[in-house]
Design an enzyme around this catalytic site. Structure first.
Site, PDB file in Angstrom:
ATOM      1  N   LYS A  90      -1.092  16.969 -17.004  1.00 13.29           N
ATOM      2  CA  LYS A  90      -1.326  17.932 -17.960  1.00 13.29           C
ATOM      3  C   LYS A  90       0.339  18.212 -18.988  1.00 13.29           C
ATOM      4  O   LYS A  90      -0.030  18.464 -19.974  1.00 13.29           O
ATOM      5  CB  LYS A  90      -1.242  19.340 -17.469  1.00 13.29           C
ATOM      6  CG  LYS A  90      -2.473  19.459 -16.581  1.00 13.29           C
ATOM      7  CD  LYS A  90      -3.634  19.766 -17.137  1.00 13.29           C
ATOM      8  CE  LYS A  90      -4.884  19.992 -16.357  1.00 13.29           C
ATOM      9  NZ  LYS A  90      -6.149  19.848 -17.217  1.00 13.29           N
ATOM     10  N   GLU A 112      -4.778  28.701 -21.381  1.00 16.89           N
ATOM     11  CA  GLU A 112      -5.291  28.890 -20.411  1.00 16.89           C
ATOM     12  C   GLU A 112      -4.919  28.028 -19.251  1.00 16.89           C
ATOM     13  O   GLU A 112      -4.445  26.994 -19.404  1.00 16.89           O
ATOM     14  CB  GLU A 112      -6.880  29.011 -20.412  1.00 16.89           C
ATOM     15  CG  GLU A 112      -7.649  27.443 -20.239  1.00 16.89           C
ATOM     16  CD  GLU A 112      -7.006  26.409 -21.027  1.00 16.89           C
ATOM     17  OE1 GLU A 112      -6.442  26.776 -22.124  1.00 16.89           O
ATOM     18  OE2 GLU A 112      -7.089  25.318 -20.688  1.00 16.89           O
ATOM     19  N   SER A 374      -3.839  12.183 -10.637  1.00 12.96           N
ATOM     20  CA  SER A 374      -3.596  13.171 -11.726  1.00 12.96           C
ATOM     21  C   SER A 374      -2.500  14.221 -11.258  1.00 12.96           C
ATOM     22  O   SER A 374      -1.752  14.581 -12.383  1.00 12.96           O
ATOM     23  CB  SER A 374      -4.847  13.818 -12.346  1.00 12.96           C
ATOM     24  OG  SER A 374      -5.379  14.335 -11.210  1.00 12.96           O
TER      25      SER A 374
HETATM   26  C1  LIG Z   1      -3.936  17.794 -11.056  1.00 13.36           C
HETATM   27  C2  LIG Z   1      -5.041  18.027 -11.870  1.00 13.36           C
HETATM   28  N1  LIG Z   1      -6.031  17.272 -11.958  1.00 13.36           N
HETATM   29  C3  LIG Z   1      -7.082  17.136 -12.891  1.00 13.36           C
HETATM   30  C4  LIG Z   1      -7.202  18.410 -13.421  1.00 13.36           C
HETATM   31  C5  LIG Z   1      -8.456  18.820 -14.037  1.00 13.36           C
HETATM   32  O1  LIG Z   1      -8.405  18.760 -15.382  1.00 13.36           O
HETATM   33  P1  LIG Z   1      -8.675  17.490 -16.369  1.00 13.36           P
HETATM   34  O2  LIG Z   1     -10.239  17.097 -15.943  1.00 13.36           O
HETATM   35  O3  LIG Z   1      -8.800  18.015 -17.817  1.00 13.36           O
HETATM   36  O4  LIG Z   1      -7.970  16.400 -16.182  1.00 13.36           O
HETATM   37  C6  LIG Z   1      -6.326  19.683 -13.214  1.00 13.36           C
HETATM   38  C7  LIG Z   1      -6.502  20.955 -13.795  1.00 13.36           C
HETATM   39  O5  LIG Z   1      -6.057  21.729 -13.713  1.00 13.36           O
HETATM   40  C8  LIG Z   1      -5.031  19.228 -12.366  1.00 13.36           C
HETATM   41  O6  LIG Z   1      -4.200  20.297 -12.385  1.00 13.36           O
END
Ligand SMILES: Cc1ncc(COP(=O)(O)O)c(C=O)c1O
Lengths: 389, 265
Positions: A90, A112, A374
């Site tokens: 993020k 948000e 992620s």
């Molecule tokens: C670690 C992590 N992965 C994925 C997401 C999902 O968001 P996005 O689909 O935009 O990557 C979030 C959202 O809070 C997150 O904190």
């Protein structure tokens, strides 16, 4: 074919657009021009690259997950976004948008947040760059991600609880939009995923594509057969997929199946939804026949969203990527699997991607699979402990 | 032509040099069984027409009061069909023009032509879609106008001159002048931006101008009345419908409130 940018109306094929109250339209036009200018300006790119390198810690490594590979019977590579400062991808988007807000002369940013990772990232960037910051967060998410609430507050951000609806991500986006309608002249809305009205889905994808661009550079000739990422709004997934799209690689997005697709309590908007308009964009939604948007359900606050970025809708319809889903229980197994084989506790969101490769091990034999990890799971430890007890 | 009813109403108000009062009310308040009666009471108290809210799950242009109104109506089973039926009965009983106000997804899921046809069948005069700017209005506006209804477009304090010109060129049945920055809701002090916006719009067009958002007292309505063809009062009325302990109390309270606004205009 993937689109370098959406058309003049902000469309990826039939998805996207700008369904926003008139009050916001001039700001969206201003943002589009400001982003175009900044993105083409070597000075802005230089500032951003320096921050990504020295502050965020990019490039994040690609890690050869040997024990997990041995257990699953195929080669697994992990793109370590969990090692980025603040613990998730993020920050790539947040720092770029806050830098852009400062360039636009906006003294205040709002955001948000669901899991709290985007809120923490925005709070961090605002502290670093000296902007005022307010973050909207659903009541239910405040409860299940309390660690991140304290982190935001420590960074000087005000966390505003959202009580409408189910008190999750959708409601937090509504409330941030409402704030923005009233404060648009002095405030930039740092949206946290590839959702919202044009230019957000395109701009956030450009800010997140560093994940995929870096991966391609790191891998060189050694390209994977399959690339996997979890999909909430879809920012980590599109950031990873976009540079790989069109190279003949199997791109797999993993949505939240929540308590099970058949229970109706899930967040699989691409898999189970239909086209509609939410939060300013036309995309796949969970909705009823009257167009009322349904509540999503997921153990993972970041995937608990009934819509999805319009470019994923476009990717799905064109077959540029495919989308599958993983239940709450399966995602918890994904956490254990990665923790015990590799010494990495993943975020519940990312655990959906890990869990899918374990579940799909049969079809993945002999392949090289790149998973976008992620985020890290520190924020989820308490929730996981409760789910297990 | 249902839009004609609305045009005639504006012409009549211009002729007698007064300002139209258009109450906004969510369809289905105070409860579905008393909704029509409450609109009738407002008509008797001097309303010139109505904006009937069709509830939507994610009303991002609305503040807490209208959000709560919508949530209550949805919980009471009021969707598009029920909302249109209420609007139709109000139009038949009062003889006043009514518009429906909703969000883009409600129109798109019904299908723009189907939505417009059903609204026309119920005698509705016009359509307001809170999250539909000019750039996205094309197909919905065309469908609404094919069905003989009028499409409303917004102009806000942030709207640039160039945008305002394009909005005027699209010839909406009226321009909804957003009287204040921010979402719907009550304001203690009237926005200083409303007068300036009304003047800017008047300078470039004779299309009827109706001001709304944040107009919550008769004094605030009176202050803007001279520069507009009509005013929309929403949250101040919806709050009364929500606060009333019984449907009878809600109906009486709304009649009183509308009478006070009428007297001020
Ligand atoms: C670690 C992590 N992965 C994925 C997401 C999902 O968001 P996005 O689909 O935009 O990557 C979030 C959202 O809070 C997150 O904190």
């Amino acid at each position: 074919m993937k689109l370098e940018r959406p058309d003049a109306r902000g469309r990826f094929g039939e998805f996207g657009g700008r369904f926003a109250p008139e009050t916001l339209m001039p700001a969206l036009e201003e943002l589009e021009h400001a982003f175009e200018g900044a993105w083409a300006d070597p000075a802005f790119r230089g500032d951003l690259d320096r921050l990504l390198k020295d502050f965020v810690g990019r490039p994040t490594p690609i890690f050869e997950a040997e024990r997990l590979s041995a257990q699953l019977g195929f080669r697994v590579l992990l793109k370590r976004e969990d090692l980025a400062h603040t613990g998730a991808h993020k920050i790539n988007n947040a720092i770029a948008q806050v830098l852009l807000a400062r360039r636009m002369g906006k003294p205040r940013v709002i955001a948000e947040t669901g899991a709290g990772q985007h809120g923490v990232a925005t709070a961090t960037a605002a502290a670093l760059l000296g902007l005022e910051c307010d973050v909207f967060m659903g009541e239910k998410d405040i409860e299940r991600q309390s660690l991140n609430v304290y982190r935001m507050q420590m960074l000087g951000t005000r966390v505003i609880p959202v009580t409408s609806g189910a008190g999750t991500l959708k409601d937090a986006v509504n409330e941030a939009m409402r704030d923005w309608v009233g404060t648009v002249e002095t405030t930039h809305y740092v949206i946290g995923s590839v959702v919202g009205p044009h230019p957000f889905p395109w701009m956030v994808r450009e800010f997140q594509r560093v994940i995929g661009d870096e991966s391609l550079a790191q891998l060189g000739e050694d390209l994977p057969d399959v690339v996997v990422a979890c999909v909430g709004g879809g920012s980590n997934a599109i950031g990873m997929f976009y540079p790989f799209a069109g190279l003949g690689i199997d791109l797999v997005g993993v949505e939240a199946a929540g308590e099970g697709i058949e229970t109706g309590r899930h967040g699989a908007s691409l898999g189970e939804g239909s086209p509609g308009i939410l939060h300013g964009t036309r995309t796949y939604l969970l909705q009823d026949a009257d167009g009322q948007v349904q509540e999503a359900h997921s153990i993972s606050a970041g995937l608990d969203y009934p819509g999805v970025g319009p470019e994923h809708a476009y990717f799905q319809d064109l077959g540029l990527a495919r989308y599958v889903s993983i239940t709450d229980d399966e995602s918890l197994e994904g956490v254990s699997l990665l923790a015990r084989t590799e010494g990495i506790i993943p975020a519940l969101e990312s655990a959906h991607a890990i869990s899918w490769i374990a579940k799909a091990a049969g079809e993945l034999q002999g392949k090289t699979v790149l998973v976008n990890l992620s985020g890290r799971g520190d924020k989820d430890v308490q929730q996981i402990a409760e789910a297990r007890s | 032509m249902s839009a004609e009813r609305l045009r005639l109403m504006f012409a009549a108000r211009r002729a007698d040099n007064s300002t139209a009062l258009l109450p906004f009310m969510t369809a289905g308040l105070p409860d579905p069984g008393h909704a029509v009666e409450m609109f009738e009471a407002m008509a008797g108290a001097g309303a010139d027409g109505f904006e009937v809210g069709i509830p939507y799950s994610d009303p991002l242009m609305d503040g807490p009061i209208i959000q709560e109104g919508g949530a209550r109506a949805l919980a009471a089973g009021v969707g598009l069909e029920e909302g249109l039926e209420i609007a139709g009965r109000v139009i038949a009983r009062t003889g006043l023009p009514a518009l429906v106000m909703t969000y883009a997804n409600v129109v798109v899921q019904a299908g723009p032509d189907e939505f417009a046809r059903r609204a026309a069948d119920h005698g509705v005069s016009g359509v307001i879609v809170a999250d539909l700017p000019l750039e996205e209005a094309g197909p919905i506006k065309a469908a609404v106008e094919r069905a003989g209804l009028g499409m409303v477009l917004f102009a806000a304090p942030t709207t640039t001159e160039a945008r305002l010109r394009r909005i005027v060129e699209a010839e909406p049945v009226f321009i909804y002048g957003v009287a204040d920055l921010g979402v719907t809701g009550e304001r203690k002090i009237a926005s200083s931006r409303a007068g300036e916006l009304a003047r800017r719009i008047r300078e470039v067009t004779g299309i009827p101008l109706v001001m709304g958002v944040g107009i919550s007292t008769p004094e605030q309505a009176a202050a803007i009345a001279g520069s507009a063809d009509g005013v929309i009062v929403g949250s101040a009325l919806v709050r009364r419908a929500l606060e009333a302990q019984t449907p009878t109390e809600a109906i009486a309270s709304l009649a009183t409130a509308v009478r006070e606004f009428r007297a001020a205009l």
